[in-house]
Design a protein around this motif. Sequence first.
Motif, short mmCIF file in Angstrom:
data_model
loop_
_atom_site.label_atom_id
_atom_site.label_comp_id
_atom_site.label_asym_id
_atom_site.label_seq_id
_atom_site.Cartn_x
_atom_site.Cartn_y
_atom_site.Cartn_z
N TYR A 197 20.50 31.12 -19.87
CA TYR A 197 20.47 30.22 -18.71
C TYR A 197 21.55 30.60 -17.70
O TYR A 197 22.72 30.72 -18.05
N LYS A 198 21.13 30.85 -16.46
CA LYS A 198 22.02 31.22 -15.35
C LYS A 198 22.70 32.58 -15.54
O LYS A 198 23.69 32.87 -14.84
N SER A 199 22.20 33.39 -16.47
CA SER A 199 22.77 34.73 -16.65
C SER A 199 22.48 35.59 -15.43
O SER A 199 21.35 35.60 -14.91
N LYS A 200 23.47 36.33 -14.99
CA LYS A 200 23.34 37.19 -13.82
C LYS A 200 22.36 38.33 -14.11
O LYS A 200 22.43 38.96 -15.17
N ASN A 201 21.46 38.59 -13.17
CA ASN A 201 20.50 39.70 -13.24
C ASN A 201 19.53 39.61 -14.42
O ASN A 201 19.00 40.62 -14.88
#
Length: 426
Positions: free
Chosen positions: A148-152
């Motif tokens: 969740y909301k991890s970049k890329n």
Amino acid sequence: MKLYNLKNYCEQINFLKAVKMGLGNNQGLFFPLNLPKIPKKKLQEIIEMDFLTRSVKILSILIGSEIKTSELKKYVKQAFSFPGPKIVPVTKNISCCELFHGPTLAFKDFGARFMAQIISHLNKKNNTTTILTATSGDTGAAVAHAFYKSKNVRVIILYPKGKISTLQEALFCTLGENITTIAIDGSFDECQALVKQAFNDNKLRQETGLNSANSINISRLLAQVCYFFEAYALTKQKKKLVIAVPCGNFGNLTAGLLAKSMGLPIQSFIAATNANDTVPRFLKTGIWNPYNCISTISNAMDISRPNNWPRVTELFSRKKWNLNKLGFGSVSDQITTQTLLDLQKIGYISEPHAAVAYQLLKNQIKKDEFGLFLGTAHPAKFKNIIDKVLNINIPLPKTLAEPSTLPILSHYMKPNFEKLKKFLKS
């Protein structure tokens, strides 16, 4: 760490590439080329370590030098930053190993969160990853919350419409952001087939940076090895230890068998299934004949074509173990319901998946053996079933109560690969 493709032994790659690819050519599973064995003296030292320290040690033995120990230590600490396994006595010679004290109240938190750390390691160069995974219940929530909301990272989760519990659905279909969920009008096997088709499309894989967070991904599998060591360390009666594993895709059992192959002195395992009994029938007859998937109250195990079974047979072959020595069995919904009541009478509130494992363990364990059955999910995740069967009102943990009031954000789709392909490209 070198791994090879079970469908093409010539395709050999390292751990990080295997994590990135998910599957090999022709949808082949990756499997370790070397199966390390820990010497007895060293094993005792490892058993005496705390959970996090031991997990770093086990994973470093398996993975090798690809990831620096200092980095691996950081990843393990961040991934396993929640209460670990808990051993709860149920009868004189049987205990439950509860693996559901993580953020999504399921054993899959261990593997999903470790994989998220490894993907983050791989994405240091701003690569974009699309995680495509299928869930029969708990994988979806564990993966969604881990990324969740991890970049890329874009996460797309397929699940069989109307065939997971409402609380399971609420836990991962209400997040939004980088998490997209698709309710497929079909069975879990059809969801899983769509994922496999996507991975078989090389052009699609390259265009979307496709990866899978199912237990086919080697990072999830290796993370799960760690809690079998912890279960053994926490169990007071260690001699003649038998572990019953609720089985769906058979990743959990594969991890346990890998722990045994490393030298962990587990006497035997029991592969416990519900009415979707492809493996028990195969072990009985030698004929692999999957039927159409059947919906049961232990829905996370409603899988008739388990992905990880080839890894199990490969390990037995490599170790020269006798597959006939693997315990097995299937349990009907009627017996599962009665088992839940029996467990309540002796003071333990369980849920359908663990009940299946307990029932088979209780029937197969010998007097001089000690048994563990794995508690893979919190009973409250199946509140509708538990409340009705046990005539109780099981309280919802905050983790479940909050999302249960939010709107479901899922898309809906027939099990059609061309439609999914178009969706992935959009």
